[in-house]
Motif scaffolding. Structure first.
Motif, PDB file in Angstrom:
ATOM      1  N   THR A 284     -35.362  -4.670  -0.628  1.00 37.84           N
ATOM      2  CA  THR A 284     -35.032  -3.177  -0.509  1.00 37.84           C
ATOM      3  C   THR A 284     -34.768  -2.881   0.908  1.00 37.84           C
ATOM      4  O   THR A 284     -35.340  -3.265   1.733  1.00 37.84           O
ATOM      5  CB  THR A 284     -35.995  -2.182  -1.084  1.00 37.84           C
ATOM      6  N   GLY A 285     -33.820  -2.128   1.052  1.00 34.09           N
ATOM      7  CA  GLY A 285     -33.374  -1.404   2.495  1.00 34.09           C
ATOM      8  C   GLY A 285     -34.527  -0.458   2.956  1.00 34.09           C
ATOM      9  O   GLY A 285     -34.425  -0.308   4.268  1.00 34.09           O
ATOM     10  N   GLY A 286     -35.317  -0.007   2.221  1.00 36.91           N
ATOM     11  CA  GLY A 286     -36.370   0.796   2.590  1.00 36.91           C
ATOM     12  C   GLY A 286     -35.868   1.956   3.363  1.00 36.91           C
ATOM     13  O   GLY A 286     -35.219   2.778   2.905  1.00 36.91           O
ATOM     14  N   ALA A 287     -36.658   2.116   4.627  1.00 40.65           N
ATOM     15  CA  ALA A 287     -36.389   3.403   5.543  1.00 40.65           C
ATOM     16  C   ALA A 287     -35.360   3.445   6.225  1.00 40.65           C
ATOM     17  O   ALA A 287     -35.069   4.303   7.095  1.00 40.65           O
ATOM     18  CB  ALA A 287     -37.413   3.529   6.370  1.00 40.65           C
ATOM     19  N   VAL A 288     -34.233   2.324   5.927  1.00 38.84           N
ATOM     20  CA  VAL A 288     -32.919   2.332   7.004  1.00 38.84           C
ATOM     21  C   VAL A 288     -31.848   2.386   6.123  1.00 38.84           C
ATOM     22  O   VAL A 288     -31.572   1.954   5.101  1.00 38.84           O
ATOM     23  CB  VAL A 288     -33.134   1.241   7.704  1.00 38.84           C
ATOM     24  N   GLY A 289     -30.741   3.248   6.865  1.00 36.25           N
ATOM     25  CA  GLY A 289     -29.245   3.033   6.148  1.00 36.25           C
ATOM     26  C   GLY A 289     -28.134   2.255   7.111  1.00 36.25           C
ATOM     27  O   GLY A 289     -28.647   1.546   7.913  1.00 36.25           O
ATOM     28  N   GLY A 290     -27.284   2.182   6.334  1.00 37.14           N
ATOM     29  CA  GLY A 290     -26.104   1.151   6.996  1.00 37.14           C
ATOM     30  C   GLY A 290     -26.088  -0.160   6.837  1.00 37.14           C
ATOM     31  O   GLY A 290     -25.458  -1.022   7.271  1.00 37.14           O
ATOM     32  N   ILE A 291     -26.970  -0.713   5.734  1.00 40.60           N
ATOM     33  CA  ILE A 291     -27.184  -1.973   5.686  1.00 40.60           C
ATOM     34  C   ILE A 291     -26.028  -2.880   4.937  1.00 40.60           C
ATOM     35  O   ILE A 291     -25.664  -3.665   5.547  1.00 40.60           O
ATOM     36  CB  ILE A 291     -28.574  -2.240   4.876  1.00 40.60           C
ATOM     37  N   ASP A 292     -25.356  -2.028   4.121  1.00 46.22           N
ATOM     38  CA  ASP A 292     -24.094  -2.615   3.340  1.00 46.22           C
ATOM     39  C   ASP A 292     -23.085  -2.873   4.631  1.00 46.22           C
ATOM     40  O   ASP A 292     -22.409  -3.816   4.505  1.00 46.22           O
ATOM     41  CB  ASP A 292     -23.747  -1.837   2.229  1.00 46.22           C
ATOM     42  N   LEU A 293     -23.107  -1.866   5.444  1.00 43.35           N
ATOM     43  CA  LEU A 293     -21.838  -2.067   6.352  1.00 43.35           C
ATOM     44  C   LEU A 293     -22.197  -3.162   7.337  1.00 43.35           C
ATOM     45  O   LEU A 293     -21.095  -3.824   7.670  1.00 43.35           O
ATOM     46  CB  LEU A 293     -21.720  -0.674   6.973  1.00 43.35           C
ATOM     47  N   LEU A 294     -23.489  -3.289   7.620  1.00 45.28           N
ATOM     48  CA  LEU A 294     -23.667  -4.612   8.676  1.00 45.28           C
ATOM     49  C   LEU A 294     -23.506  -5.919   7.921  1.00 45.28           C
ATOM     50  O   LEU A 294     -23.212  -6.648   8.568  1.00 45.28           O
ATOM     51  CB  LEU A 294     -25.294  -4.264   9.099  1.00 45.28           C
ATOM     52  N   GLN A 295     -23.892  -5.815   6.583  1.00 43.11           N
ATOM     53  CA  GLN A 295     -23.621  -6.974   5.966  1.00 43.11           C
ATOM     54  C   GLN A 295     -22.274  -7.315   5.859  1.00 43.11           C
ATOM     55  O   GLN A 295     -21.737  -8.420   5.899  1.00 43.11           O
ATOM     56  CB  GLN A 295     -24.250  -6.936   4.413  1.00 43.11           C
ATOM     57  N   ALA A 296     -21.138  -6.128   5.469  1.00 44.12           N
ATOM     58  CA  ALA A 296     -19.761  -6.484   5.434  1.00 44.12           C
ATOM     59  C   ALA A 296     -19.514  -6.792   6.607  1.00 44.12           C
ATOM     60  O   ALA A 296     -18.481  -7.830   6.636  1.00 44.12           O
ATOM     61  CB  ALA A 296     -19.254  -5.138   5.056  1.00 44.12           C
ATOM     62  N   ALA A 297     -19.690  -6.391   7.954  1.00 45.19           N
ATOM     63  CA  ALA A 297     -19.161  -6.907   9.195  1.00 45.19           C
ATOM     64  C   ALA A 297     -19.396  -8.242   9.369  1.00 45.19           C
ATOM     65  O   ALA A 297     -19.054  -8.945  10.106  1.00 45.19           O
ATOM     66  CB  ALA A 297     -19.648  -5.827  10.120  1.00 45.19           C
ATOM     67  N   ARG A 298     -20.492  -8.930   8.855  1.00 46.07           N
ATOM     68  CA  ARG A 298     -20.784 -10.515   8.867  1.00 46.07           C
ATOM     69  C   ARG A 298     -19.585 -11.179   8.709  1.00 46.07           C
ATOM     70  O   ARG A 298     -19.131 -12.065   9.248  1.00 46.07           O
ATOM     71  CB  ARG A 298     -22.063 -10.896   8.168  1.00 46.07           C
ATOM     72  N   GLY A 299     -18.994 -10.617   7.717  1.00 47.65           N
ATOM     73  CA  GLY A 299     -17.579 -11.546   7.296  1.00 47.65           C
ATOM     74  C   GLY A 299     -16.479 -11.355   8.119  1.00 47.65           C
ATOM     75  O   GLY A 299     -15.541 -12.202   8.106  1.00 47.65           O
ATOM     76  N   LEU A 300     -16.594 -10.442   9.178  1.00 53.01           N
ATOM     77  CA  LEU A 300     -15.724 -10.342  10.269  1.00 53.01           C
ATOM     78  C   LEU A 300     -16.172 -11.159  11.692  1.00 53.01           C
ATOM     79  O   LEU A 300     -15.343 -10.956  12.685  1.00 53.01           O
ATOM     80  CB  LEU A 300     -15.469  -8.961  10.860  1.00 53.01           C
TER      81      LEU A 300
END
Length: 265
Positions: free
Chosen positions: A114-130
């Motif tokens: 779980t991402g717990g107390a932080v947001g933006g995790i999906d975007l950071l994961q997506a940016a790994r592909g770039l």
């Protein structure tokens, strides 16, 4: 077609586990039911039977970990090898490469985070592909009392306790910091999991007597763009080291696992 109900056990009846367990016991999450609670203390007035971990593994389809990093390290692979799924809240345990590799390779049970107390995790994961990031920084600010640790020397403790403004108590990577603050910095590990490299994430832990809310600031920069996320959470009144949002992030994760909530994919 009748939906299958997931039998859930909660491990740890503290600020996180209690909220998750009560929501499940009240039937407020369709598709999941609370079967038992595991805790190393005798519990009273809980909505379901208290069980040993062995009993919970046998009776449940999924266990929610709300007991801390040591549980994940000691029991995580055993849970998965028994065929029971595991939802991990204490992501700090995953900054140990050997422990993480064993957990991710274990099965047939599945492991979720779980991402717990932080947001933006999906975007950071997506940016790994770039191609990832040149730099990632996390600054976590909390009340001094929630950050005190046994390893701290008298000078640092005095600075924290007498501070009239922000005091940086540690700077390191997302591999180092969660080990030093096992109950206060799971966010660092969560960011590291999203980025894919705990050594890439620079973390600053700050004690501030004026920190009525817990603050996490993430700054990431790469060829594909620059990102900044800031969250200010109200601490849990029973455990100020935990933000009130965390159990609800766990519940959102459960809803996604059980397929009972629409998701943005």
């Amino acid at each position: 077609m009748q939906r299958t109900v997931t039998r859930v056990g909660v491990v740890g009846w503290g600020a996180i586990g209690r909220t998750v367990g009560q929501v499940l016991a009240q039937g407020r999450l369709a598709g999941a039911e609370l079967t038992c609670v595991v805790d190393n203390r005798p519990l009273h007035d809980i909505p379901v039977p208290q069980a040993t971990l062995e009993q919970a593994i046998e009776e449940c389809d999924l266990l929610v970990e709300a007991a801390g990093q040591s549980f994940v390290r000691e029991w995580g692979t055993r849970v998965l090898e028994a065929g029971t799924d595991l939802l991990v809240a204490s992501t700090g345990a995953l900054t140990d490469d050997e422990a993480a590799a064993k957990l991710l390779a274990a099965g047939p049970g599945r492991v979720y985070f779980t991402g717990g107390a932080v947001g933006g995790i999906d975007l950071l994961q997506a940016a790994r592909g770039l191609g990832g990031f040149r730099s990632v920084r996390l600054t976590t600010t909390k009340l001094p009392a929630t950050l005190e640790q046994p390893w701290m020397d008298a000078e640092l403790l005095d600075r924290m306790r007498t501070a009239t403004g922000p005091v940086e108590v540690m700077r390191g990577t997302a591999r180092d910091v969660p080990v030093k603050f096992p109950r206060s910095t799971n966010v660092a590990a969560t960011v590291a999991l999203a980025v894919g490299d705990p050594d890439r994430v620079e973390v600053s832990v700050v004690a501030d007597p004026a920190a009525v809310r817990t603050r996490h600031v993430i700054e990431a920069d790469g060829d594909h763009g620059s990102y900044r996320f800031e969250v200010d959470h109200v601490p849990d009144p029973g455990n100020p080291a935990t933000s009130r949002i965390v159990p609800h992030a766990v519940l959102r994760g459960l809803a996604a696992i059980t397929g009972t909530a629409g998701q943005i994919l």
